[in-house]
Write an enzyme that holds these catalytic residues in place. Sequence first.
Site, PDB file in Angstrom:
ATOM      1  N   GLU A   1       0.943  -1.213  -0.032  1.00 46.04           N
ATOM      2  CA  GLU A   1      -0.019   0.024   0.171  1.00 46.04           C
ATOM      3  C   GLU A   1       0.821   1.085   0.163  1.00 46.04           C
ATOM      4  O   GLU A   1       0.328   2.206  -0.379  1.00 46.04           O
ATOM      5  CB  GLU A   1      -0.869  -0.027   1.249  1.00 46.04           C
ATOM      6  CG  GLU A   1      -2.069  -1.051   1.218  1.00 46.04           C
ATOM      7  CD  GLU A   1      -1.585  -2.335   1.630  1.00 46.04           C
ATOM      8  OE1 GLU A   1      -2.211  -3.271   1.895  1.00 46.04           O
ATOM      9  OE2 GLU A   1      -0.342  -2.587   2.217  1.00 46.04           O
TER      10      GLU A   1
ATOM     11  N   GLY B   1      13.007  -2.469  -0.382  1.00 45.29           N
ATOM     12  CA  GLY B   1      13.010  -1.343  -1.318  1.00 45.29           C
ATOM     13  C   GLY B   1      13.912  -1.828  -2.702  1.00 45.29           C
ATOM     14  O   GLY B   1      14.066  -0.755  -3.686  1.00 45.29           O
ATOM     15  N   GLU B   2      14.136  -2.995  -3.044  1.00 49.78           N
ATOM     16  CA  GLU B   2      14.794  -3.544  -4.339  1.00 49.78           C
ATOM     17  C   GLU B   2      14.240  -4.305  -5.079  1.00 49.78           C
ATOM     18  O   GLU B   2      14.745  -5.034  -5.929  1.00 49.78           O
ATOM     19  CB  GLU B   2      16.139  -4.024  -3.756  1.00 49.78           C
ATOM     20  CG  GLU B   2      16.969  -3.064  -3.091  1.00 49.78           C
ATOM     21  CD  GLU B   2      18.547  -3.396  -3.099  1.00 49.78           C
ATOM     22  OE1 GLU B   2      19.623  -2.702  -3.503  1.00 49.78           O
ATOM     23  OE2 GLU B   2      18.631  -4.618  -2.805  1.00 49.78           O
TER      24      GLU B   2
END
Length: 454
Positions: free
Chosen positions: A72, A339-340
């Site tokens: 989200e 985050g990758e």
Amino acid sequence: MITRALYSLLTYAAQPWVRRKLARRAQVEPLYGQWIEERFGHYADAVDLASWPAGGASGAPVVWLHAVSLGETRAAAVLLARLREALPGMRLVLTHGTATGREAGKALLQPGDVQVWQPWDTPAAVGHFLARFRPDVGLLMETEVWPNLVAGCAQRGVPLCLVNARMSDKTYQESLRLRWLAGPAYRGLHAVWAQSEADAQRLSSLGATVQGVLGNFKFDATPDAALLAQGRAWRAGAGRPVLMFASSREGEEQMLLDVLKEKWPLAPAEYARAAPETIANQSGQRTGLPFQLLVVPRHPQRFAEVAQLFADAGYTVARRSQWGEAPETADVWVGDSLGEMALYFGMAHVALLGGSFAPLGGQNLIEAAACGVPVFMGPHLFNFTEASTLAAKAGAALRCEDIAHAVAEAAATAGDTARLQGMQDAALGLGAAHRGAAEKTATEVAAVLTRTRR
């Protein structure tokens, strides 16, 4: 009112349990142990009230956006970019329920914005939150509808909207069983903008004011170009096709291991006893699997567990957190960073969809499509029916009867240049055909503010 009072008593009584659960989670993810009192409506260090806007008809609006978890929050990034264009100078209150969501949300903040935990759904915690931050509008991402949160906003005149809204049939059936509680909550929302017609119909039947079907924000997201390029460079150096298990969930990695052992029974642990010519291929890599396996677990608290699972099965394992300038040579790469995902999808030729092989409802495949990666899905897709159906119709994904079928199809596709290129092109085209939901939603939110702040 009486039923919500009983619900409120239960949420009050559950607070010690919530604290114990957070303490357990913090042992693996320390962020769960920080700012715990925010969850119960206490914000001693969250904001300097002297500098905080008063809200109301004058000045820039205070927009509260709740993005419970990582998925989200990633989708919220696209909406926030459009909102800041539509509402110059807006101040943001960003809330989350999970550590992964909060960690990712830090990148969305600008000077003057505030990030705190979602208040636990008691009247007191909700009241303290609303009194402290005084939002002009509240935006709940996708599914997060809480009875006291809705009631508290209604009592204080805060228009609370459900954006990028979705509702699976499973959630709908559960809501029908709890209609005495869910009905007033959905009816109390100021506005709902749904992802699909099916979502809109389910939400409307529960009493929600659905004002439009605008699509899915996630189609508007653009993968990080640098991460994607790095991943593709590493993919080129792998020397063989890369099969990614994206957002795998508990139990699914063992399902995959069972398939690998049956289909390619020469396990790495047996190589020492094998004839020398079977130990390595021409590129110097060990033979056995016809592809390089990349496993990216959905939840960070399981990174070490998943790596150990494959190691115990006899495979050599290299974790992303331990790589240098390039992936280490190993049978299995484990993506253990946050985050990758664009990097990992850049590394992949094809991907299995986590959460779809165990009865967990699947994960969102839109990011894979945006990176041009064909997806092979299991039978359990009830949380993402619309996106998975669109992807399958476009030829960007294939629904499979089980994980053995998915592995066979993925491996065959990775080795078929024409088929692979066709599915990659279809994946890239999927996002282009369904963009625009975030901009439309930002326009609608701006209109709500115009009407309610007069």
